[in-house]
Design an enzyme around this catalytic site. Structure first.
Site, PDB file in Angstrom:
ATOM      1  CG  HIS A 162      -2.359  -0.576   1.033  1.00 29.67           C
ATOM      2  ND1 HIS A 162      -1.656  -2.630   1.367  1.00 29.67           N
ATOM      3  CD2 HIS A 162      -4.097  -0.713   1.315  1.00 29.67           C
ATOM      4  CE1 HIS A 162      -3.390  -2.612   1.320  1.00 29.67           C
ATOM      5  NE2 HIS A 162      -3.829  -1.435   1.003  1.00 29.67           N
ATOM      6  CG  ASN A 194       4.521  -4.523   2.705  1.00 27.97           C
ATOM      7  OD1 ASN A 194       4.139  -3.334   2.488  1.00 27.97           O
ATOM      8  ND2 ASN A 194       3.694  -5.921   2.561  1.00 27.97           N
TER       9      ASN A 194
END
Length: 318
Positions: A162, A194
């Site tokens: 994201h 991440n």
């Protein structure tokens, strides 16, 4: 009091919450190269830089696509103007959602940047939203030639990372669902980045948002040159994934403008390499001058906030 709490939080998280940094962005020990550019010693990648352009190869066959394009519902214009109150970083392929705005890079099949305006109520633990109810979806407002798909990420070795974090939009299940649109997603190394260092940076930003009136966040990918054995800088050393050749950024940036309850502003700007990052270096070592990000990304950040309104920049009182 708010200023003290913010600095205390930054120090505490840097020391004990697993924030990571590499020597690539050490804030000390900088020098100038032969061209007069500022660069860190022991650094493989170089910023500030001119605007980077990275073309995706097209040497594979594309799967057949439907030509149907479904437009994204446009949120109320007053919310867009609230999010983008202090200026658009650039004006290429702007797309707006309920609680974030992005500029889409059709060449690289990911965003140039994603902009969020986070209030304390957006990240409150009282909201009844469930990330597990969200699923990754193609952005049907983008022509099939230029959009990424879930198939691009399958077995690629990269996470669907994201840019606008899902947990920044806990106030509404619909707003959280929209963060799973693939135009808000970029290929990220999974473990060590991440799921770890980048996630910790996102958590830090939410912690700041809970304590201040407004937090404006701009996040995006970078494709930085790397100096090779012949002494030259090359920007073409990043992979692409899937049949649509989704570019894998070498780095990601996050720039945060914080407005406290006294109307004072603080600016923090970070760059992280898209790779496994050890747990041993504090978050402040990822801080770089915002001008470096602007040059590397070909964008302008918070240009409608007069510089004199920032009382603190990257932990240093102005």
């Amino acid at each position: 009091m708010k200023r003290f709490r913010l600095l205390t939080t930054l120090s505490a998280l840097s020391a004990g919450a697993g924030f990571c940094a590499g020597v690539k962005y050490e804030t000390h020990g900088k020098g100038q190269n032969e061209q007069g550019e500022t660069e860190s010693r022991n650094c493989r990648y170089y910023i500030p830089l001119p605007t980077v352009s990275a073309a995706a190869p097209t040497n594979v066959d594309f799967p057949s696509f439907s030509n149907t394009v479904f437009p994204t519902p446009t949120p109320p214009s007053n919310r867009i103007s609230e999010i983008m109150k202090y200026g658009f970083p650039s004006l290429d392929q702007i797309k707006s959602y309920d609680n974030f705005v992005l500029s889409y890079d059709r060449r690289n099949r990911t965003a140039h940047w994603v902009f969020e305006h986070i209030k304390p109520e957006h990240v409150s633990g009282k909201n009844e939203t469930d990330r597990d109810q969200s699923s990754f979806q193609e952005d049907y407002s983008i022509h099939p030639y230029f959009r990424s798909t879930n198939y691009d990420y399958k077995a690629s070795g990269y996470d669907r990372g994201h840019l606008a974090a899902a947990a920044n939009h806990k106030h509404s299940q619909h707003a959280m669902d929209q963060t799973f649109t693939l135009s808000n997603i970029s290929p990220q190394v999974g473990r060590g980045f991440n799921r770890d260092a980048w996630n910790n940076l996102e958590r830090f930003v939410r912690g700041v948002a809970k304590m201040n009136r407004n937090v404006y966040v701009c996040t995006g990918p970078l494709y930085l040159p790397k100096r090779e054995a012949d002494g030259k800088l090359y920007v073409n050393l990043y992979p692409v994934i899937g049949p649509n050749n989704v570019a894998v950024p070498t780095h990601f940036f996050k720039v945060v403008a914080v407005e406290n309850f006294h109307g004072e502003f603080e600016l923090m700007s970070f760059v992280m390499p898209n790779e496994v990052i050890p747990d041993s270096v504090p978050i402040k070592n990822f801080m770089v001058p915002v001008e470096a990000i602007e040059r590397a990304g070909g964008i302008l950040l918070f240009d409608k906030i007069p510089k004199k309104r920032f009382t603190v920049i990257n932990g240093q009182r102005v």
